[in-house]
Design a protein around this motif. Structure first.
Motif, PDB file in Angstrom:
ATOM      1  N   ASN A   1      -5.498   4.821 -25.452  1.00 43.21           N
ATOM      2  CA  ASN A   1      -4.912   6.110 -25.057  1.00 43.21           C
ATOM      3  C   ASN A   1      -3.399   6.131 -25.302  1.00 43.21           C
ATOM      4  O   ASN A   1      -2.853   7.142 -25.755  1.00 43.21           O
ATOM      5  CB  ASN A   1      -5.213   6.421 -23.590  1.00 43.21           C
ATOM      6  N   ILE A   2      -2.744   5.017 -25.016  1.00 40.64           N
ATOM      7  CA  ILE A   2      -1.294   4.932 -25.267  1.00 40.64           C
ATOM      8  C   ILE A   2      -1.024   5.047 -26.762  1.00 40.64           C
ATOM      9  O   ILE A   2      -0.111   5.760 -27.192  1.00 40.64           O
ATOM     10  CB  ILE A   2      -0.722   3.611 -24.694  1.00 40.64           C
ATOM     11  N   ASN A   3      -1.833   4.376 -27.575  1.00 42.80           N
ATOM     12  CA  ASN A   3      -1.666   4.447 -29.028  1.00 42.80           C
ATOM     13  C   ASN A   3      -1.934   5.851 -29.561  1.00 42.80           C
ATOM     14  O   ASN A   3      -1.235   6.331 -30.453  1.00 42.80           O
ATOM     15  CB  ASN A   3      -2.582   3.435 -29.716  1.00 42.80           C
ATOM     16  N   LYS A   4      -2.964   6.525 -29.016  1.00 43.81           N
ATOM     17  CA  LYS A   4      -3.240   7.908 -29.417  1.00 43.81           C
ATOM     18  C   LYS A   4      -2.050   8.800 -29.093  1.00 43.81           C
ATOM     19  O   LYS A   4      -1.646   9.635 -29.903  1.00 43.81           O
ATOM     20  CB  LYS A   4      -4.479   8.447 -28.689  1.00 43.81           C
ATOM     21  N   PHE A   5      -1.507   8.617 -27.889  1.00 44.02           N
ATOM     22  CA  PHE A   5      -0.362   9.432 -27.476  1.00 44.02           C
ATOM     23  C   PHE A   5       0.828   9.199 -28.410  1.00 44.02           C
ATOM     24  O   PHE A   5       1.482  10.149 -28.834  1.00 44.02           O
ATOM     25  CB  PHE A   5       0.031   9.112 -26.030  1.00 44.02           C
ATOM     26  N   ALA A   6       1.083   7.936 -28.738  1.00 38.35           N
ATOM     27  CA  ALA A   6       2.201   7.614 -29.632  1.00 38.35           C
ATOM     28  C   ALA A   6       1.996   8.229 -31.016  1.00 38.35           C
ATOM     29  O   ALA A   6       2.933   8.768 -31.616  1.00 38.35           O
ATOM     30  CB  ALA A   6       2.370   6.105 -29.739  1.00 38.35           C
ATOM     31  N   GLY A   7       0.768   8.166 -31.521  1.00 43.77           N
ATOM     32  CA  GLY A   7       0.473   8.774 -32.825  1.00 43.77           C
ATOM     33  C   GLY A   7       0.656  10.283 -32.801  1.00 43.77           C
ATOM     34  O   GLY A   7       1.213  10.870 -33.740  1.00 43.77           O
ATOM     35  N   LEU A   8       0.205  10.906 -31.728  1.00 43.00           N
ATOM     36  CA  LEU A   8       0.381  12.357 -31.590  1.00 43.00           C
ATOM     37  C   LEU A   8       1.859  12.715 -31.486  1.00 43.00           C
ATOM     38  O   LEU A   8       2.301  13.722 -32.053  1.00 43.00           O
ATOM     39  CB  LEU A   8      -0.370  12.870 -30.358  1.00 43.00           C
ATOM     40  N   ASN A   9       2.606  11.878 -30.778  1.00 41.24           N
ATOM     41  CA  ASN A   9       4.037  12.121 -30.618  1.00 41.24           C
ATOM     42  C   ASN A   9       4.752  12.034 -31.966  1.00 41.24           C
ATOM     43  O   ASN A   9       5.623  12.859 -32.277  1.00 41.24           O
ATOM     44  CB  ASN A   9       4.629  11.126 -29.617  1.00 41.24           C
ATOM     45  N   ALA A  10       4.378  11.043 -32.786  1.00 46.14           N
ATOM     46  CA  ALA A  10       4.981  10.898 -34.117  1.00 46.14           C
ATOM     47  C   ALA A  10       4.644  12.108 -34.984  1.00 46.14           C
ATOM     48  O   ALA A  10       5.508  12.649 -35.685  1.00 46.14           O
ATOM     49  CB  ALA A  10       4.493   9.615 -34.771  1.00 46.14           C
ATOM     50  N   ARG A  11       3.398  12.552 -34.948  1.00 42.77           N
ATOM     51  CA  ARG A  11       2.990  13.725 -35.742  1.00 42.77           C
ATOM     52  C   ARG A  11       3.708  14.982 -35.271  1.00 42.77           C
ATOM     53  O   ARG A  11       4.101  15.827 -36.083  1.00 42.77           O
ATOM     54  CB  ARG A  11       1.470  13.916 -35.660  1.00 42.77           C
ATOM     55  N   LEU A  12       3.918  15.090 -33.965  1.00 43.00           N
ATOM     56  CA  LEU A  12       4.621  16.243 -33.418  1.00 43.00           C
ATOM     57  C   LEU A  12       6.051  16.306 -33.950  1.00 43.00           C
ATOM     58  O   LEU A  12       6.544  17.369 -34.315  1.00 43.00           O
ATOM     59  CB  LEU A  12       4.609  16.184 -31.893  1.00 43.00           C
TER      60      LEU A  12
END
Length: 130
Positions: free
Chosen positions: A21-32
């Motif tokens: 979940n932390i990795n998903k959040f980080a990936g979404l944050n980078a894409r954002l």
């Protein structure tokens, strides 16, 4: 991640699911961040196209103009240049709309992940940009 005072930390074991979940959040944050940068570049291009359209409207008419496409200049009529500008504005506006939709989707997914992660870790995890 921001370090919190020891009395606010919650001693929780990080499970594989939590790390995912932390990795998903980080990936979404980078894409954002990428989306927002791309949107700013498109807005700048739209401003340049608007300026070009204004210049075309103010010209005396009947003259050929030089149109820059990529790294090349093309000699074209004012009507063709105006049509090109209008088509580019429409294309870029559609791109902006799709970027806005993707951004809304990412923000929604991040909100869900924040609930899960803050529920599990409390103030021990920092997910907000500073």
């Amino acid at each position: 991640m921001m370090v919190t005072p020891a009395e606010e930390e919650v001693d929780v074991e990080v499970r594989r699911e939590d790390q995912d979940n932390i990795n998903k959040f980080a990936g979404l944050n980078a894409r954002l961040r990428e989306l927002r940068e791309e949107r700013n570049l498109i807005k700048q291009s739209l401003e340049r196209l608007d300026d070009a359209s204004t210049e075309l409207m103010m010209s005396s008419g009947g003259e050929n103009v030089m149109l820059l496409i990529g790294e090349s200049f093309f000699d074209t009529s004012e009507e063709e240049a105006t049509a090109f500008c209008e088509a580019e504005v429409e294309r870029m506006t559609e791109t902006l709309e799709s970027l806005d939709e993707e951004e809304a989707s990412i923000v929604e997914k991040q909100a869900e992940l924040k609930k899960v992660l803050y529920g599990r870790f409390g103030k021990s995890i920092q997910l907000e940009d500073k």
